[in-house]
Write an enzyme that holds these catalytic residues in place. Structure first.
Site, PDB file in Angstrom:
ATOM      1  N   GLU A  57      21.827  28.157 -65.705  1.00 19.17           N
ATOM      2  CA  GLU A  57      21.682  27.901 -67.298  1.00 19.17           C
ATOM      3  C   GLU A  57      21.434  26.427 -67.511  1.00 19.17           C
ATOM      4  OE1 GLU A  57      25.480  29.579 -67.909  1.00 19.17           O
ATOM      5  OE2 GLU A  57      26.041  27.983 -68.843  1.00 19.17           O
ATOM      6  N   HIS A  84      32.195  43.936 -64.657  1.00 23.28           N
ATOM      7  CA  HIS A  84      32.517  43.919 -66.022  1.00 23.28           C
ATOM      8  C   HIS A  84      32.778  44.905 -66.743  1.00 23.28           C
ATOM      9  CE1 HIS A  84      29.750  41.072 -64.154  1.00 23.28           C
ATOM     10  NE2 HIS A  84      29.891  39.866 -65.085  1.00 23.28           N
TER      11      HIS A  84
END
Ligand code: GLN
Ligand code: ZN
Length: 752
Positions: free
Chosen positions: A605, A694
């Site tokens: 990122e 997740h």
């Protein structure tokens, strides 16, 4: 002509009022009316702040109960089919954002290169676009009732469509004409309410670069919109990088102004000659970082701009919305006093904008502003020389560093490691953290508040480690971890122990919906006064015969998840952190730890938005990762972990990081991702996450066996590790235990 403005203001509330109101409503404790009341109070308070500071053009519709991309989807009627039957619009809105038992929430992803997450609009041939201007118009009316004629903030059609995804593989831009038509209708309605209104279209997509299709559409779209209601003053705002390719088309389109970011896109200076009659919203106060603006330098920048653009057409602004910085320093009673004088959060930035515009536009300075200008000069001067920031020893060490990477090449190292560590093929391990229970959080909090002694704290943490190890041994994992019970966050934990970092009490920044993060402030030269993890890791190692893997966060991730000082190149800052990590690895190996994992969750990122800037980032990011692991002996095995799934464009860089083992997040993509590694001849070992952490679902033995076989089609068993796809801290023990047990059973079945 307004002399100053801001691109947008945060909305969560300086005490996170919106968060608390939303969460109370979601849990059924309060009615929606309470949320609306809180929202209105916040909007008014924020307008009031801007008014008091002297901001001339104040925004509305920058507020949102969840996210402005989601608001835009609702405004355009782009409601995905699975939510269409929800008749209550409020329930529908929050279900789109958060899902319910029957419906998966809409996807969420990072807003450009920030840590803010937006809801990804879903479009298909079935989308029934229809204008719903309720929110925009009501915020406009609220602002007018408050006594201001605002600028209305909208996300522009190009950015909206570029970030939307097609659920039927169609081209999202097939909807462009229809979407623009709705924006025209909206403008007509706005003009009926306020004929000469300013309307800001956020088009950060233009800062990504030169995509020829976007460029080709740009002029046409804004020509159409400008014609819709000629009295309105349209502003197209770009941010996070320069957008110089777009200036010419916009100058010809008939819009009133353009917003350019001169903090993160200095190249915009080159395009000033092409502005024509456009008004310039000059983003000169950093909306993404927390440092005080150096007013004197910024005034020089503005004069440079004014040499090409008439002063009366320049409106001073922030570089982007202030959404990305905390509210105010006013509640920071514990911050170091000197450090505070170098900082500026959203409210302080409002003052900077007005101070700049008074200086620049030549209005006589009030005594208070004169004083503020003096204070600003003093702060800038003290920051240049303060020994709180500048540590000669750290600088000298970096300058005299000669060892930038490990000694032997991977092929030689791995032989030594396999002999020393003696782990089996398809070795099983985890990514580091184990469930963070409420009890554990409570213990950490009590220790931080001083309610329990360090001895009591240590007993609790050790008990957790003991349990965690016992469980891992009971299912016969090959490489164990201590479980990270002492860490509240993978960056904060290290920041707290490094010199050069500070922490706010209330510096919250919205991450998504009601969630906020409180990034550390990296303000000075970085050094490591003492070992950070050695005691816990060696304790764990002393309790088991199996290998315990040490767990560190890498320099690039520490940097990318902090508010970083802006008085030094990032390269140098990353190198300083790298040296601290390098020392930690050395201490760990000296203490007998054979494997150390250096997590780089945020490596990806940090990539700049523009392709042409990638190489430069990669160079220093890669170099600092290698520097951080340079102390590892050949026999010490270095793991790294990265949790994202778009590796294709950075695969060569990942290889060059030269970790001995990498674990990645692939659980949801079968073996496709692994093939990318194969294609480039990746020779190091890989642990492709074989199940998705997740989700609370417990994966079955059979599905993991299938998954392992799929991996074995791509890489041989000697090169593969078997692990979940990320840390387990957000999961519950009752999910983790059976999942990991099944994972080991699956591996044993495959090993035969
Ligand atoms: N070691 C960390 C953990 O397991 C890694 C987390 C991450 O990659 N986000 O929690
Ligand atoms: Zn991860």
């Amino acid at each position: 002509m307004p002399k100053n403005t801001i691109i947008g203001f945060p909305r969560i509330g300086e005490k996170r009022e919106l968060k608390h109101a939303l969460e109370a409503y979601w849990s059924g404790q309060t009615a929606f009316a309470t949320v609306q009341q809180t929202a209105l109070t916040l909007k008014r308070r924020h307008w009031g702040y801007q008014q008091q500071a002297g901001i001339a053009l104040i925004s509305c519709n920058d507020f949102s109960l969840y996210d402005t991309m989601l608001d835009t989807a609702v405004m355009l009627g782009a409601i995905p089919l699975r939510f269409a039957d929800i008749s209550d619009s409020t329930v529908q809105y929050f279900t789109m954002a958060r899902g319910d038992e029957k419906r998966v929430a809409m996807e969420m992803t990072k807003w450009f290169n920030t840590n803010y997450h937006y809801i990804v609009p879903e479009l298909s041939a079935q989308t029934r676009f229809k204008l719903n201007a309720t929110k925009v118009l009501s915020e406009l009316e609220e602002a007018r009732a408050f006594g201001i004629i605002p600028k209305v903030n909208l996300i522009g059609p190009l950015t909206f469509l570029s970030l939307a995804k097609a659920t039927d593989n169609s081209d999202v831009f097939a909807h462009l004409d229809r979407v623009v038509e709705l924006y025209e209708q909206l403008l007509t309605q706005l003009a009926q309410h306020a004929p000469a209104l300013y309307v800001q279209f956020d088009e950060p997509i233009l800062s990504l670069g030169t995509d020829p299709l976007t460029q080709a559409r740009l002029g046409g779209v804004y020509k159409t919109l400008s014609c819709a209601s000629p009295a309105l003053k349209l502003i197209v705002t770009t941010y996070f990088d320069h957008a110089k390719e777009s200036v010419v088309s916009l100058a010809k389109s008939g819009v009133w102004g353009i917003g350019l970011d001169f903090v993160h896109g200095k190249e915009n200076l080159d395009a000033l000659g092409e502005l024509g009659d456009l008004h310039l919203i000059a983003g000169v106060v950093d909306g993404r970082n927390v440092w005080k603006n150096d007013i004197r330098t910024t005034l020089e920048l503005l004069e440079r701009i004014a040499s090409q653009v008439p002063k009366e057409r320049i409106c001073i602004s922030t570089s982007c919305s202030l959404l990305h910085v905390p509210y105010t320093l006013a509640h920071e009673s514990k911050l170091d006093k000197t450090l505070s004088t170098w900082l500026s959060f959203a409210l302080e930035k409002l003052e900077e904008v007005t101070l700049l515009s008074q200086c620049f536009h030549g209005a006589p300075l009030s005594p208070a502003k004169t004083q503020a200008l003096e204070a600003n000069r003093a702060a800038a001067a003290s920051r240049k020389t303060s020994d709180k920031i500048h540590n000669k020893q750290v600088q000298t060490r970096l300058q005299t560093t000669t060892k930038w990477k490990r000694d032997l090449p991977y092929t030689k190292r791995i032989v030594v490691q396999k002999a020393a560590l003696n782990y089996p093929d398809l070795a099983t391990t985890t990514i580091g953290s184990f469930p963070q229970t409420p009890a554990l959080r409570h213990v950490r909090r009590e220790y931080k508040n001083g309610t329990i002694s360090s001895a009591v704290y240590e007993t609790h943490i050790k008990a957790y480690i003991d349990e965690c190890l016992a469980f891992q041994e009971s299912i016969d994992l090959d490489v164990l971890v201590h479980g990270e019970p002492e860490r509240n966050d993978m960056v904060e934990y290290f920041g707290e122990q490094l010199e050069g970092f500070a922490f706010t009490q209330n510096g919250w920044v919205q991450s998504y919906g009601s969630r906020c993060v409180k990034p550390p402030l990296l303000y000075g030269d970085i050094s490591r006064p003492s070992p950070m993890t050695v005691a816990w890791i060696t304790y764990a190692q002393s309790k088991t015969q199996k290998i315990v893997k040490g767990m560190l966060t890498g320099p690039v991730t520490i940097l990318n998840w902090s508010f970083v000082r802006n008085d030094k190149p990032k390269k140098e800052i990353a190198q300083q952190i790298a040296l601290a990590i390098c020392d930690e690895i050395n201490d760990l190996q000296e203490a007998g730890i054979g494997i150390v994992q250096v997590d780089e969750a945020a490596f990806k990122e940090g990539y700049p938005l523009r392709q042409e800037k990638h190489a430069q980032y990669e160079e220093w990011a890669l170099e600092s990762f290698r520097l951080s692991t340079s102390s590892a002996h050949p026999r010490t095995q270095i793991h790294t972990h990265m949790c994202y799934s778009e590796f294709r464009d950075i695969i060569h860089t990942i290889k060059a990081m030269d970790a001995d083992v990498i674990s990645i997040e692939t659980a949801r993509s079968g073996n496709k991702l692994l093939q990318i590694f194969k294609e480039i001849g990746y020779e190091q070992e890989i642990g492709p996450g074989i199940y998705d952490i997740h989700s609370p679902r417990v994966p079955s033995v059979e599905e993991m066996v299938t998954q392992i076989h799929a991996l074995l089609e791509v890489f041989p068993k000697e090169q593969l590790w078997i692990n979940p796809d990320c840390g387990l801290k957000t999961r519950k023990w009752e999910e983790v235990k059976p999942s990991l047990a099944n994972m080991v059973t699956a591996v044993n079945a495959v090993r035969g």
